[in-house]
Scaffold this motif. Sequence first.
Motif, PDB file in Angstrom:
ATOM      1  N   THR A 434       1.001  -1.243  -0.031  1.00  0.00           N
ATOM      2  CA  THR A 434      -0.088   0.013   0.022  1.00  0.00           C
ATOM      3  C   THR A 434       0.752   1.170  -0.121  1.00  0.00           C
ATOM      4  N   LEU A 438       1.437   4.492  -2.813  1.00  0.00           N
ATOM      5  CA  LEU A 438       1.602   5.600  -2.287  1.00  0.00           C
ATOM      6  C   LEU A 438       2.639   6.308  -2.861  1.00  0.00           C
ATOM      7  N   ASP A 441       2.167   6.964  -6.612  1.00  0.00           N
ATOM      8  CA  ASP A 441       1.285   7.966  -6.933  1.00  0.00           C
ATOM      9  C   ASP A 441       1.913   8.989  -6.745  1.00  0.00           C
ATOM     10  N   THR A 442       2.694   9.464  -5.867  1.00  0.00           N
ATOM     11  CA  THR A 442       3.327  10.920  -5.532  1.00  0.00           C
ATOM     12  C   THR A 442       4.804  10.885  -6.267  1.00  0.00           C
ATOM     13  N   VAL A 551      -1.694   4.153   6.712  1.00  0.00           N
ATOM     14  CA  VAL A 551      -2.104   3.499   5.470  1.00  0.00           C
ATOM     15  C   VAL A 551      -2.995   2.185   5.580  1.00  0.00           C
ATOM     16  N   ALA A 556      -8.003   5.626   1.764  1.00  0.00           N
ATOM     17  CA  ALA A 556      -7.014   6.627   1.479  1.00  0.00           C
ATOM     18  C   ALA A 556      -6.278   6.795   2.618  1.00  0.00           C
ATOM     19  N   PRO A 557      -5.014   7.421   2.511  1.00  0.00           N
ATOM     20  CA  PRO A 557      -4.099   7.492   3.567  1.00  0.00           C
ATOM     21  C   PRO A 557      -4.460   8.703   4.474  1.00  0.00           C
TER      22      PRO A 557
END
Length: 574
Positions: A434, A438, A441-442, A551, A556-557
């Motif tokens: 997970t 993240l 995605d970032t 997370v 969502a975080p």
Amino acid sequence: MSAPQGRAASPFKQPRAVWAVAFACVISFMGIGLVDPILPALAEGLHASPSQVSLLFSSYLIVTAVAMLFVGWVSSHLGAKRTLVVGLAVIVVFAALAGSSGSIDGIVGFRAGWGLGNALFIATSLAVIVASASGGFGGAIILYETALGLGIAVGPLLGGELGAISWRGPFFGVAVLMAVALTATLAFVPALPKPKRPTSPLAPLRALRHRGLLTMGIMALLYNWGFFTMLGYAPYPMKLSAHQLGLVFTGWGLLVAAFSVFFAPRLQARFGTAPVLYANLLGLGIVMAVIAAGVDSPGVVIVAVVVSGAFIGINNTLTTQAVMLVSPVERPVASSAYGFLRFIGGGLAPYVAGKLADATDLSVPFYLGAATFVVAVPVLASGHGLLRRAEQTAGQGESVGPTLTPVGTAAATAGPSLIVAVGAHDRAAVIVDTAARLARDTGTALEVVHVQQTAVVEEQAVDVETTDQARSAVTAHLDRLAAHGIPAVGQILTSVGDHAAAGRALARHAADVRAGTVAVGRSPRGPLAQFADGSFTSALTRTAACSVVLVDPDSAPRPLTAATLAELRTAASG
């Protein structure tokens, strides 16, 4: 440090092996408190002077001290279970012999044998509980802390009740209860693997060549000198019955347990190890001076002894942590070297106190005890720089790489990285994956971090896993990520203390590498434990300079702040 969401595992839902050793720990922690209420009755019943009776402590502790030099060697050859069984059997035999003895000299001699059994037991009990526990070491530590609290608090009470019947009662009581623990240990505790490399019997003495360990050991010797002077002689000026003495020392024991487990870690987190120890040793010096000055006033002595329990609880925990922080040798070796010095101080003190009391008056041993507490402060100060550097570097560890060749092209990243904190449990992979999504995605680099902890409970310390186990936990994640073309690096940090200490170690590492985010998952200990004050997650959130997020693969975080921690605690308790 992360875990799946769901029902928390109870720390008290443990295998029978853990309960068997935990029961033995309760009886062991009763130890000294069990004997203290019967000291005046022993002196009267056997026509012995207080100085003669004080040798019960000296013979017990001096033999324990010398044995501490060899218990690592014995355990590495016999294995933890056999060492534990031998220790319990020795305690049973010599406690029963002490109860059967008709002279003070006989009891002193049998207490020496008891001390040998005690050394074998305390060297392995916490390690056996951690190795046998289910659901991670957190539950094992909670159970051990519970055993400590029960033993220290109930010991004097039981000693007082049995001592009111006969001074032989506490000795026979220990023999019977330890026999039950021995039977349960033989029946339920499985054989545990021996260390890959045997420990040298000379290793603890060689370890004392290291300045930091020697300095902390001398400080512990001075502290224990004052501590056992009080335990050995405070019952006499109180002028109480065995039952009444049991109640006084039960109050003392409750403070020792509470301040050791709950308050010491919080004070350390706020002020640092050395400042708390400075204030604590000075506080003990003042309390001991009050006992000396008021030795003819039973009420003053009673109140001062009970109050000293708070200082003693703090000191026991933080002194052990200081030793583990500055020691450059393996934990078992450091524990043996430290145990040797502290028990020597405790063993010599009652003997010297008895000679001083016979030659002068009862206040002099207490004044000397007060002086040893105060002298311990400059001794500690001589190692202040070593301790401060050890605390500042706590959390530094080794880098870990994947065993597989990474596949694919590393994502172009710029700026701070994302750290995912990972524990050794079944669903850790889900949390790492997970966090990897993240990071992708970032557009940030991913670092997988595992904190290898040395747990400290009162005066006992144990590594909850080996370095190889910690390395394997991180490497497995890196291998899996590399197989999917996800670049990541790994790090193993080290921490001494509780879960909060591990959280602060991770926060320092995040600041050192200038991470932008630290991701944690949900703890198998449950939300109440995870988000409580003093937890890993709470300490990390409060001390981290970067953002911390929770997370979860299904949501969502969630950014963590002091406010969200309070909300999560409220939701969990509701």
